[in-house]
Design an enzyme around this catalytic site. Sequence first.
Site, PDB file in Angstrom:
ATOM      1  N   ASN A   1       0.868  -1.185   0.000  1.00  0.00           N
ATOM      2  CA  ASN A   1       0.000   0.000   0.000  1.00  0.00           C
ATOM      3  C   ASN A   1       0.901   1.229   0.000  1.00  0.00           C
ATOM      4  O   ASN A   1       1.492   1.567   1.027  1.00  0.00           O
ATOM      5  CB  ASN A   1      -0.882  -0.042   1.262  1.00  0.00           C
ATOM      6  CG  ASN A   1      -1.735   1.202   1.412  1.00  0.00           C
ATOM      7  OD1 ASN A   1      -1.779   2.048   0.507  1.00  0.00           O
ATOM      8  ND2 ASN A   1      -2.416   1.324   2.541  1.00  0.00           N
TER       9      ASN A   1
ATOM     10  N   LYS B   1       0.053   4.215  -0.167  1.00  0.00           N
ATOM     11  CA  LYS B   1      -0.626   5.379   0.438  1.00  0.00           C
ATOM     12  C   LYS B   1      -0.423   6.584  -0.487  1.00  0.00           C
ATOM     13  O   LYS B   1      -0.393   6.401  -1.705  1.00  0.00           O
ATOM     14  CB  LYS B   1      -0.109   5.613   1.855  1.00  0.00           C
ATOM     15  CG  LYS B   1      -0.196   4.312   2.690  1.00  0.00           C
ATOM     16  CD  LYS B   1       0.010   4.493   4.144  1.00  0.00           C
ATOM     17  CE  LYS B   1      -0.149   3.151   4.853  1.00  0.00           C
ATOM     18  NZ  LYS B   1      -0.037   3.230   6.289  1.00  0.00           N
TER      19      LYS B   1
ATOM     20  N   HIS C   1      -9.427   1.027   5.019  1.00  0.00           N
ATOM     21  CA  HIS C   1      -8.167   1.263   5.736  1.00  0.00           C
ATOM     22  C   HIS C   1      -8.420   2.207   6.908  1.00  0.00           C
ATOM     23  O   HIS C   1      -9.227   3.127   6.808  1.00  0.00           O
ATOM     24  CB  HIS C   1      -7.124   1.861   4.781  1.00  0.00           C
ATOM     25  CG  HIS C   1      -5.739   1.829   5.359  1.00  0.00           C
ATOM     26  ND1 HIS C   1      -5.322   2.746   6.300  1.00  0.00           N
ATOM     27  CD2 HIS C   1      -4.704   0.979   5.180  1.00  0.00           C
ATOM     28  CE1 HIS C   1      -4.073   2.449   6.652  1.00  0.00           C
ATOM     29  NE2 HIS C   1      -3.686   1.385   5.980  1.00  0.00           N
TER      30      HIS C   1
ATOM     31  N   GLU D   1      -6.807   4.599   8.009  1.00  0.00           N
ATOM     32  CA  GLU D   1      -6.569   6.020   7.708  1.00  0.00           C
ATOM     33  C   GLU D   1      -7.789   6.637   7.041  1.00  0.00           C
ATOM     34  O   GLU D   1      -8.066   7.824   7.208  1.00  0.00           O
ATOM     35  CB  GLU D   1      -5.308   6.157   6.837  1.00  0.00           C
ATOM     36  CG  GLU D   1      -4.050   5.916   7.662  1.00  0.00           C
ATOM     37  CD  GLU D   1      -2.848   5.412   6.877  1.00  0.00           C
ATOM     38  OE1 GLU D   1      -2.858   5.451   5.636  1.00  0.00           O
ATOM     39  OE2 GLU D   1      -1.889   4.954   7.541  1.00  0.00           O
TER      40      GLU D   1
ATOM     41  N   SER E   1       3.792  -2.024  10.267  1.00  0.00           N
ATOM     42  CA  SER E   1       5.249  -2.029  10.460  1.00  0.00           C
ATOM     43  C   SER E   1       5.906  -3.360  10.109  1.00  0.00           C
ATOM     44  O   SER E   1       6.847  -3.789  10.780  1.00  0.00           O
ATOM     45  CB  SER E   1       5.603  -1.609  11.900  1.00  0.00           C
ATOM     46  OG  SER E   1       5.157  -0.291  12.147  1.00  0.00           O
TER      47      SER E   1
HETATM   48  P1  13P Z   1       3.254   0.470   7.613  1.00  0.00           P
HETATM   49  O1  13P Z   1       3.768  -0.821   7.024  1.00  0.00           O
HETATM   50  O2  13P Z   1       3.960   1.680   7.090  1.00  0.00           O
HETATM   51  O3  13P Z   1       3.195   0.418   9.113  1.00  0.00           O
HETATM   52  O4  13P Z   1       1.735   0.631   7.100  1.00  0.00           O
HETATM   53  C1  13P Z   1       0.869  -0.432   7.224  1.00  0.00           C
HETATM   54  C2  13P Z   1      -0.385  -0.115   6.481  1.00  0.00           C
HETATM   55  O5  13P Z   1      -1.147   0.747   6.870  1.00  0.00           O
HETATM   56  C3  13P Z   1      -0.630  -0.852   5.227  1.00  0.00           C
HETATM   57  O6  13P Z   1      -1.932  -0.638   4.769  1.00  0.00           O
END
Ligand code: 13P
Length: 252
Positions: free
Chosen positions: A6, A8, A91, A93, A208
């Site tokens: 992802n 983002k 998600h 977010e 992470s």
């Molecule tokens: P990180 O791997 O940067 O922690 O993000 C995880 C995530 O939100 C994947 O959708």
Amino acid sequence: MLVAGNWKMNGSQAMVRALLPSLAGEIAGIGVDVVVCPPFPYLSLAVECLAGSVLGVGAQDMHPAPCGAHTGEVSAQMLLDVGCNWVILGHSERRAGNGEDDLAVARKTRTALAAGLSPIVCVGETLEQREAGRTFDVVAAQLSAVLEGAGPERAASLVLAYEPVWAIGTGLTASPEQAQEVHSRLRQQAEAFAPDAGRSLRVLYGGSVKAANAAALFAMPDIDGGLIGGASLDAGEFAAICRAAEGRSWNS
Ligand code: 13P
């Protein structure tokens, strides 16, 4: 096993052109499903750069309606039209920053499945909820909406991602045991809803994940791959995570 990246709100045309061919080369012939999810403007270019490879391309969201007066939105049909076969939905977010509730995620899930897209639907608790001992209640409520949205006949085609909100982008990872505990509950809940779904559902872990911790997570029986944020922006690191998933069939 399935590993999805992802991106983002990161990347550029130059990055798509540089990273994807190199990633495709690094993981050619790997026995793992791999999907990359760059931002909307780069989806067509990603599909073009991955032509001839087995990597899939996914979006990070979509609108539940087929078309119409929804300024700024993108439909399932449009994603399919540009060669996308996957979509991340719900998600945390988007739940936190765009007011997406369980009902909205359920509607999107239904539309995506009906259109023939494979949704990767995210669930996960906040730190406050975990500390209050509410993890299982929170993810069960989120999954229940998703299952209702999918319906018993399509629930087996779902991919879930358990992403504890406190582990996203923080460097804090759920321990393999913490993740396994939640994944196994999610699978049991899906199985109670539709026996087929429990057996064939893939549950990814996200939060992470790095090359250094991926193998321990992927060794857990109910962790069927990963949804990778930051580490998916580096071809070498992401390829190493994909390799960590190799050798474990997703339903074994
Ligand atoms: P990180 O791997 O940067 O922690 O993000 C995880 C995530 O939100 C994947 O959708």
